[in-house]
Design a protein around this motif. Structure first.
Motif, PDB file in Angstrom:
ATOM      1  N   VAL A  84       0.837  -1.200   0.000  1.00  0.00           N
ATOM      2  CA  VAL A  84       0.000   0.000   0.000  1.00  0.00           C
ATOM      3  C   VAL A  84       0.872   1.250   0.000  1.00  0.00           C
ATOM      4  O   VAL A  84       0.588   2.226  -0.704  1.00  0.00           O
ATOM      5  CB  VAL A  84      -0.950  -0.020   1.216  1.00  0.00           C
ATOM      6  N   SER A 137       0.856   4.036  -2.954  1.00  0.00           N
ATOM      7  CA  SER A 137       0.562   5.432  -2.633  1.00  0.00           C
ATOM      8  C   SER A 137       1.701   6.351  -3.070  1.00  0.00           C
ATOM      9  O   SER A 137       1.460   7.438  -3.622  1.00  0.00           O
ATOM     10  CB  SER A 137       0.313   5.582  -1.131  1.00  0.00           C
ATOM     11  N   LEU A 191      -5.832   1.190  -5.109  1.00  0.00           N
ATOM     12  CA  LEU A 191      -6.101   1.847  -3.829  1.00  0.00           C
ATOM     13  C   LEU A 191      -7.573   2.219  -3.733  1.00  0.00           C
ATOM     14  O   LEU A 191      -8.254   2.343  -4.752  1.00  0.00           O
ATOM     15  CB  LEU A 191      -5.243   3.113  -3.686  1.00  0.00           C
TER      16      LEU A 191
END
Length: 383
Positions: free
Chosen positions: A5, A9, A234
């Motif tokens: 993640v 990001s 995401l």
């Protein structure tokens, strides 16, 4: 999970950082007073290059879906963005556009059936407040047309993010081709408005060409490919909150290259924006980790054989062939040629020819006596 993640990001935030450089490139490299031309050149060439390289066109219902996504993410969004910029000071326009995550939060609850959590609301409020501190100045003023256009642009971009997440990508279509379709569709929508409203400049310099190339190849082709990849991987709100990095990047670039002042209030706004982005990233990683743990361990890690669980009361250990089972033990496996029959109370007589002899009584309830050979039986009878 947390590292994945974080990597997604970090890669996705590059898109709004690049978009934050648009103001610097536009004012320093492009012809003056040509915002729609900049938008058309930013979208159309890169879209056509990616579409031709992919050698694939939309099929079936994806034609109208690409037109909708191209309009929301590119064409109509760019047009409303520039209308807002014409009628509002830059800081006010950026502040109005910063409410986009709020629309993403509401649309995600309606279309994606996602729950609204407390940290999401706080991240939206914190990020919007940070943008306000970054960009608002004493010359800030309101204009009805500009505010409506800014809110419309925020709704367009939010709808594009949520619908891209909801519809996904067509099977067998690469990310770059999917990006090219949307850029081409959005650029084709802007091009007629550009020709009618602004026209073409009388002269184009090499500096202008360098600025157009940067906007098309880096600001659109590369940035939107990274952006749509982030939307796939995401949550929609996390991607939208990463967009706060755009005004932050514009402020920092203005300070570094245009010698624009940086006040303590702007510094506090930068801290608020970074905090909102980190809050979204950490909360997303935590929820992904909890969701992964809720799925449970894999079947092979439980110690249960692939054929299924052992019945209650069954003995796990296997005895060698011909040996008597322990008292009260249940048969756990069947021979290859068929299921195991229930064990009789008294054993049947041996199949050899000759007089039948009564079987000796069992020594213990539930146990089966050991089989005796014919030779042992004869010697016992003779004694």
């Amino acid at each position: 999970m947390k590292q994945r993640v974080g990597l997604d990001s970090a890669l996705t935030v590059l898109a709004p950082v690049v978009w934050g450089s648009t103001y610097l490139v536009t004012t320093q490299l492009l012809p003056p007073d040509r915002p729609l031309l900049a938008a058309a050149v930013r979208a159309l060439p890169g879209g056509l290059i990616l579409t031709l390289a992919g050698r694939q066109l939309p099929q079936g219902h994806w034609w109208w879906r690409i037109l909708v996504l191209g309009a929301l993410n590119i064409g109509v969004f760019f047009y409303l963005l520039f209308v807002a910029a014409y009628h509002l000071p830059g800081g006010v326009a950026a502040l109005v556009g910063s409410v986009q995550p709020v629309f993403v939060l509401l649309l995600s609850a309606l279309l994606l059936r996602t729950a609204i959590r407390g940290w999401q609301v706080w991240a939206c409020v914190l990020g919007t407040a940070g943008v306000g501190m970054l960009v608002l100045g004493p010359e800030a003023g309101l204009d009805t047309i500009g505010v409506v256009a800014g809110l419309g642009g925020a709704v367009c971009m939010a709808s594009g993010i949520v619908l891209t997440k909801h519809w996904g990508r067509p099977p067998g279509v690469g990310l770059l081709t999917f990006t090219g379709w949307q850029l081409a569709a959005g650029g084709l929508l802007i091009a007629p408005v550009t020709l009618l409203g602004e026209g073409l400049p009388d002269r184009v310099t090499w500096t202008n060409l360098a600025g157009f190339a940067y906007l098309s190849l880096v600001g659109a082709l590369l940035a939107y490919a990274v952006w749509f990849r982030g939307i796939e991987r995401l949550p929609a709100l996390t991607v939208s909150l990463l967009g706060f990095a755009s005004p932050l990047a514009a402020t920092i670039l203005g300070f570094l290259f245009l010698r624009e002042g940086l006040t303590l209030i702007q510094g506090a706004g930068a801290v608020a924006v970074v905090t909102a982005v980190l809050l979204a990233q950490r909360s997303t990683a935590r929820e992904a980790r909890v969701a992964g743990g809720a799925a449970g361990p894999s079947p092979g890690s439980t110690g249960v054989p692939p054929d299924g669980p052992v019945a209650a009361g069954a003995t796990a250990a296997t005895a060698p062939p011909g040996s008597p089972p322990a008292a009260g033990a249940a048969t756990a496996t069947a021979p290859p040629d068929g299921p195991t029959a229930a064990a009789p109370t008294h054993p049947l007589p041996p199949p050899e020819a000759g007089p039948a002899h009564p079987a000796p009584p069992p020594t213990e309830a539930g146990t089966r006596p050991a089989a005796q050979s014919p030779r042992q039986t004869t010697e016992r009878e003779q004694s």
